[in-house]
Design an enzyme around this catalytic site. Structure first.
Site, PDB file in Angstrom:
ATOM      1  N   GLU A  18       0.850  -1.201   0.000  1.00 50.97           N
ATOM      2  CA  GLU A  18       0.000   0.000   0.000  1.00 50.97           C
ATOM      3  C   GLU A  18       0.885   1.250   0.000  1.00 50.97           C
ATOM      4  OE1 GLU A  18      -2.379   1.700  -0.683  1.00 50.97           O
ATOM      5  OE2 GLU A  18      -3.944   1.749   0.852  1.00 50.97           O
ATOM      6  N   ASP A  19       0.354   2.361  -0.495  1.00 53.64           N
ATOM      7  CA  ASP A  19       1.129   3.606  -0.501  1.00 53.64           C
ATOM      8  C   ASP A  19       1.197   4.231   0.897  1.00 53.64           C
ATOM      9  OD1 ASP A  19      -1.565   4.376  -0.423  1.00 53.64           O
ATOM     10  OD2 ASP A  19      -1.459   5.705  -2.153  1.00 53.64           O
ATOM     11  N   ASP A  59      -3.203   5.844   6.638  1.00 54.65           N
ATOM     12  CA  ASP A  59      -3.589   7.129   7.223  1.00 54.65           C
ATOM     13  C   ASP A  59      -4.531   6.828   8.398  1.00 54.65           C
ATOM     14  OD1 ASP A  59      -4.022   9.853   7.538  1.00 54.65           O
ATOM     15  OD2 ASP A  59      -5.311  10.054   5.797  1.00 54.65           O
ATOM     16  N   PHE A  91       0.064  16.543   3.361  1.00 61.08           N
ATOM     17  CA  PHE A  91      -0.425  15.777   2.218  1.00 61.08           C
ATOM     18  C   PHE A  91       0.725  15.624   1.230  1.00 61.08           C
ATOM     19  CE2 PHE A  91      -2.644  14.878  -1.692  1.00 61.08           C
ATOM     20  CZ  PHE A  91      -3.641  14.007  -1.260  1.00 61.08           C
ATOM     21  N   ARG A 118       1.694  11.794  -9.982  1.00 61.91           N
ATOM     22  CA  ARG A 118       2.047  10.395  -9.698  1.00 61.91           C
ATOM     23  C   ARG A 118       3.404  10.019 -10.304  1.00 61.91           C
ATOM     24  NH1 ARG A 118      -2.446   7.685  -7.554  1.00 61.91           N
ATOM     25  NH2 ARG A 118      -4.464   8.290  -8.393  1.00 61.91           N
TER      26      ARG A 118
HETATM   27  P1  5GP Z   1      -6.909   5.559   5.068  1.00 58.07           P
HETATM   28  O1  5GP Z   1      -8.087   4.689   4.809  1.00 58.07           O
HETATM   29  O2  5GP Z   1      -5.769   4.873   5.783  1.00 58.07           O
HETATM   30  O3  5GP Z   1      -7.307   6.824   5.776  1.00 58.07           O
HETATM   31  O4  5GP Z   1      -6.472   6.080   3.677  1.00 58.07           O
HETATM   32  C1  5GP Z   1      -5.378   5.674   3.005  1.00 58.07           C
HETATM   33  C2  5GP Z   1      -5.445   6.230   1.600  1.00 58.07           C
HETATM   34  O5  5GP Z   1      -5.662   7.656   1.613  1.00 58.07           O
HETATM   35  C3  5GP Z   1      -4.114   6.050   0.923  1.00 58.07           C
HETATM   36  O6  5GP Z   1      -4.059   4.820   0.267  1.00 58.07           O
HETATM   37  C4  5GP Z   1      -4.076   7.203  -0.036  1.00 58.07           C
HETATM   38  O7  5GP Z   1      -4.709   6.852  -1.238  1.00 58.07           O
HETATM   39  C5  5GP Z   1      -4.877   8.290   0.647  1.00 58.07           C
HETATM   40  N1  5GP Z   1      -3.978   9.248   1.307  1.00 58.07           N
HETATM   41  C6  5GP Z   1      -3.823   9.445   2.628  1.00 58.07           C
HETATM   42  N2  5GP Z   1      -2.910  10.403   2.873  1.00 58.07           N
HETATM   43  C7  5GP Z   1      -2.478  10.821   1.653  1.00 58.07           C
HETATM   44  C8  5GP Z   1      -1.504  11.776   1.233  1.00 58.07           C
HETATM   45  O8  5GP Z   1      -0.834  12.464   2.010  1.00 58.07           O
HETATM   46  N3  5GP Z   1      -1.325  11.912  -0.110  1.00 58.07           N
HETATM   47  C9  5GP Z   1      -2.011  11.183  -1.031  1.00 58.07           C
HETATM   48  N4  5GP Z   1      -1.753  11.408  -2.320  1.00 58.07           N
HETATM   49  N5  5GP Z   1      -2.944  10.267  -0.666  1.00 58.07           N
HETATM   50  C10 5GP Z   1      -3.160  10.077   0.656  1.00 58.07           C
END
Ligand code: 5GP
Length: 177
Positions: free
Chosen positions: A98-99, A102, A151, A164
């Site tokens: 996963e990237d 959060d 972010f 990207r």
């Molecule tokens: P979660 O469900 O953990 O809150 O969300 C994770 C997803 O939110 C990540 O896979 C990503 O797609 C998006 N996300 C959260 N923080 C960032 C950020 O700082 N930059 C970007 N581009 N996407 C983020």
């Protein structure tokens, strides 16, 4: 006037070094295993391609896509799988790539979804971890870098589908004149 600017946060050489460390760690932990790496689209596509090429264990690859519906850019917990894994999962050693973790809601849903298919094992590798923002107690097994807030874009991560392709990671700033 309000505008956006971006500032480099993690330069590409640092990313490469860390990805190799993660790949070495995963290769040690998974020695003798065959892995199915599942990348979470779209954000993890660059990280996934670097990681699997740096690993020294045999690995098949597939992708999954999840959309979190809710207000603004924050996860709502209402996570829907919009593209599922196509290869068989049952009885296999799964590495979810996963990237960013959060709130943890997206990965929690994906892990639950994969678990229902009875894999032999599940490990999670996240490029970035925003640990302080968790809404659910989720821990990745492998984390590239930790950050507090902000972010980020680049290295597969977008802002409105832009950035990207950038090889470095940047933090987006809102500038007020
Ligand atoms: P979660 O469900 O953990 O809150 O969300 C994770 C997803 O939110 C990540 O896979 C990503 O797609 C998006 N996300 C959260 N923080 C960032 C950020 O700082 N930059 C970007 N581009 N996407 C983020």
């Amino acid at each position: 006037m309000t505008g956006l600017s971006k500032e480099i946060l993690i330069p590409q050489p640092e990313i490469s070094r860390r990805v190799q460390e993660l790949a070495d760690q995963i290769s040690r932990d998974c020695a003798g295993e065959e892995i199915l790496a599942i990348g979470v689209l779209k954000g993890a596509f660059v990280f996934m391609s670097d990681l699997v090429r740096a690993m020294a264990v045999p690995c098949q690859t597939d992708f999954i896509r999840a959309v979190s519906y809710g207000a603004g850019s924050e996860s709502s917990g209402n996570v829907v799988i919009t593209k599922d894994v196509e290869l068989p999962v049952e009885g296999r050693n799964i590495l979810i790539v996963e990237d960013i973790v959060d709130t943890g809601l997206t990965l929690q849903s994906i892990v639950d979804h994969i678990k229902r298919r009875n894999p032999k094992s599940i490990r999670v590798c996240a490029f970035l971890d925003k640990r302080k923002r968790r809404k659910v107690p989720f821990e990745a097994d492998y984390v590239g870098f930790s950050m507090d807030d902000g972010f980020v874009v680049g290295y597969g991560l977008d802002f409105n589908e832009q950035y990207r392709f950038l090889p470095d990671v940047y933090v987006i700033r809102t500038d007020v004149d």
